[in-house]
Design a protein around this motif. Structure first.
Motif, mmCIF file in Angstrom:
data_model
loop_
_atom_site.group_PDB
_atom_site.id
_atom_site.type_symbol
_atom_site.label_atom_id
_atom_site.label_comp_id
_atom_site.label_asym_id
_atom_site.label_seq_id
_atom_site.Cartn_x
_atom_site.Cartn_y
_atom_site.Cartn_z
ATOM 1 N N TRP A 75 -15.097 -4.372 -15.423
ATOM 2 C CA TRP A 75 -15.862 -4.709 -13.507
ATOM 3 C C TRP A 75 -16.205 -3.909 -12.734
ATOM 4 C CZ3 TRP A 75 -14.331 -9.846 -13.305
ATOM 5 C CH2 TRP A 75 -13.606 -10.058 -14.706
ATOM 6 N N GLU B 74 -6.106 -4.593 -3.365
ATOM 7 C CA GLU B 74 -7.358 -6.152 -3.707
ATOM 8 C C GLU B 74 -8.024 -6.409 -5.326
ATOM 9 O OE1 GLU B 74 -10.059 -6.512 0.355
ATOM 10 O OE2 GLU B 74 -10.898 -6.099 -1.349
ATOM 11 N N GLN C 85 -6.504 -5.319 -7.821
ATOM 12 C CA GLN C 85 -5.676 -5.551 -8.547
ATOM 13 C C GLN C 85 -4.869 -6.980 -8.716
ATOM 14 O OE1 GLN C 85 -2.292 -2.599 -8.755
ATOM 15 N NE2 GLN C 85 -0.730 -4.442 -8.611
ATOM 16 N N ALA C 86 -4.929 -7.902 -7.732
ATOM 17 C CA ALA C 86 -5.578 -8.705 -7.319
ATOM 18 C C ALA C 86 -5.941 -9.767 -7.773
ATOM 19 C CB ALA C 86 -4.856 -9.132 -5.380
ATOM 20 N N GLN C 87 -7.149 -8.676 -7.313
ATOM 21 C CA GLN C 87 -8.328 -9.722 -8.674
ATOM 22 C C GLN C 87 -8.511 -10.180 -10.055
ATOM 23 O OE1 GLN C 87 -11.382 -7.792 -5.736
ATOM 24 N NE2 GLN C 87 -11.584 -9.528 -4.851
ATOM 25 N N LEU C 88 -8.158 -8.662 -10.308
ATOM 26 C CA LEU C 88 -7.899 -9.028 -12.013
ATOM 27 C C LEU C 88 -6.153 -10.000 -11.819
ATOM 28 C CD1 LEU C 88 -8.336 -5.095 -13.688
ATOM 29 C CD2 LEU C 88 -9.494 -7.619 -13.875
ATOM 30 N N GLY C 89 -5.455 -9.644 -11.374
ATOM 31 C CA GLY C 89 -4.506 -10.858 -11.723
ATOM 32 C C GLY C 89 -3.136 -9.310 -12.591
ATOM 33 N N HIS C 90 -3.740 -8.173 -12.367
ATOM 34 C CA HIS C 90 -2.615 -7.146 -12.986
ATOM 35 C C HIS C 90 -2.993 -6.175 -12.614
ATOM 36 C CE1 HIS C 90 -5.696 -8.516 -16.198
ATOM 37 N NE2 HIS C 90 -6.275 -6.760 -16.584
ATOM 38 N N SER C 91 -2.892 -4.529 -13.582
ATOM 39 C CA SER C 91 -3.235 -3.624 -12.634
ATOM 40 C C SER C 91 -4.406 -2.765 -13.509
ATOM 41 C CB SER C 91 -2.134 -2.472 -12.742
ATOM 42 O OG SER C 91 -2.376 -1.332 -12.745
ATOM 43 N N CYS D 219 -2.155 1.944 -6.938
ATOM 44 C CA CYS D 219 -2.168 1.082 -8.421
ATOM 45 C C CYS D 219 -2.031 2.640 -9.380
ATOM 46 C CB CYS D 219 -3.976 1.124 -9.223
ATOM 47 S SG CYS D 219 -4.898 -0.116 -7.993
ATOM 48 N N ASP E 162 -10.272 -3.854 -18.770
ATOM 49 C CA ASP E 162 -9.538 -3.007 -17.730
ATOM 50 C C ASP E 162 -9.535 -2.396 -16.654
ATOM 51 O OD1 ASP E 162 -8.521 -5.702 -17.934
ATOM 52 O OD2 ASP E 162 -6.415 -5.156 -18.852
#
Length: 319
Positions: A41, A164, A166-172, A193, A297
């Motif tokens: 990402w 941001e 982390q929220a976009q990935l849905g996890h760390s 993070c 990730d």
């Protein structure tokens, strides 16, 4: 040593910064990018209103000023991106801003900072100590210094990008690759993070954060540092506050060459349709050169896009 009167940044401060920034700016995109058969990402901070992540730390810092401090104004030191972040926030908040900038800063950054209403004081790079120039202005005007990376509010503000992501990935994220000058972004991401590996990426010969992490003490650049196209990543040294946050958290430092950076700029343009300046492409350069392990990730920070058309055209043309 860390000054006794300088508080340490915290994750709670990062969360506060993220909440404040969410009220005025939409999240920057987290874009999938395939590198070496791995889809990871890219966090497109190049799409911020000032073309760089620096708007985050500037907003968090200036919104923390008292009414009296706002009247006295702020002074910042920057080659361009922090300058624009501070100028943007100051104009929106009605705060006088003076920016100490190198005379050889890219003209596009000088022009953009002036257009945002900030006063610019130029210094010679190399030759003059920019921090001494700023200190004189702070003393003369009673202004507040907004340091580009050694300020706790600035560090927390930069870390909001990690919240941001982390929220976009849905996890760390498993790891974050950060373009690194003085270490403000890397320190903020480390706080944001805590479960992610933090990789600091610096231009070859300017790895002051990496060397400082390896030695456990501040290392300054030598008297004849090599030339680099990464104008945004050229501080003489990191600060104790950044080293304190990153020590024991960051992975060993990574250096990238000018050619690796240019290749990353071309890759970002062709694959992501993004204009990325040299300093903003350093983390991507490390990923493309295989200098950092990647997985699904991994988040790569694309930190700035403020480059002039002529130099970018030469880079795209392979010159």
């Amino acid at each position: 040593m860390i000054r006794d009167d300088l508080r340490m940044p915290t994750r709670e401060g990062v969360l506060d910064a993220a909440a404040k920034i969410a009220l005025i700016l939409p999240p920057t995109p987290l874009l999938p990018v395939e590198i070496g058969g791995v889809t990871c990402w890219a966090k497109a901070e190049v799409l911020q209103p000032v073309g760089a992540f620096k708007i985050r730390g500037a907003w968090h810092r200036l919104t923390a000023l008292t009414a009296e401090e706002c009247e006295r104004g702020v002074v910042a030191v920057s080659s361009g991106n922090h300058a624009q972040g501070v100028a943007w926030a100051a104009r929106r908040l009605g705060i006088p801003a003076t920016i100490v900038m190198p005379r050889n800063a890219p003209q596009v950054k000088l022009d953009a900072t002036r257009a945002l209403g900030a006063q610019i004081v130029l210094y010679e790079r190399p030759g003059e100590d920019r921090d001494e120039v700023a200190a004189r202005l702070v003393e003369e005007r009673g202004a507040v210094l907004v340091h580009a990376f050694g300020d706790p509010w600035v560090i927390e503000g930069q870390g909001s990008a990690g919240i941001e992501a982390q929220a976009q990935l849905g996890h760390s994220p498993s790891r974050i690759l950060a373009c690194c000058g003085g270490g403000g972004l890397a320190a903020g991401l480390a706080l944001a993070c805590p479960d992610a590996a933090i990789h600091v990426v610096e231009p070859q010969g300017w790895d002051m954060v990496g060397q400082s992490l390896a030695r456990g003490e501040i290392v300054r650049v030598g008297s004849t540092p090599p030339a680099t196209i990464c104008d945004a990543l050229q501080p003489d040294a990191t600060k104790p506050i950044n080293l304190a946050v990153l020590q024991g958290r960051a992975e060993p430092g990574v250096e990238v060459t000018d050619e690796e950076v240019r290749a990353a700029q071309r890759f970002a343009f062709s694959k992501l349709r993004l204009v990325v300046e040299p300093g903003g492409a350093a983390a991507l350069a490390a990923a493309l050169a295989g200098k950092v392990p990647l997985d699904a990730d991994t988040v790569i920070m694309l930190t700035g896009g403020n480059t002039d058309m002529a130099s970018f055209a030469r880079t795209l043309a392979g010159r």
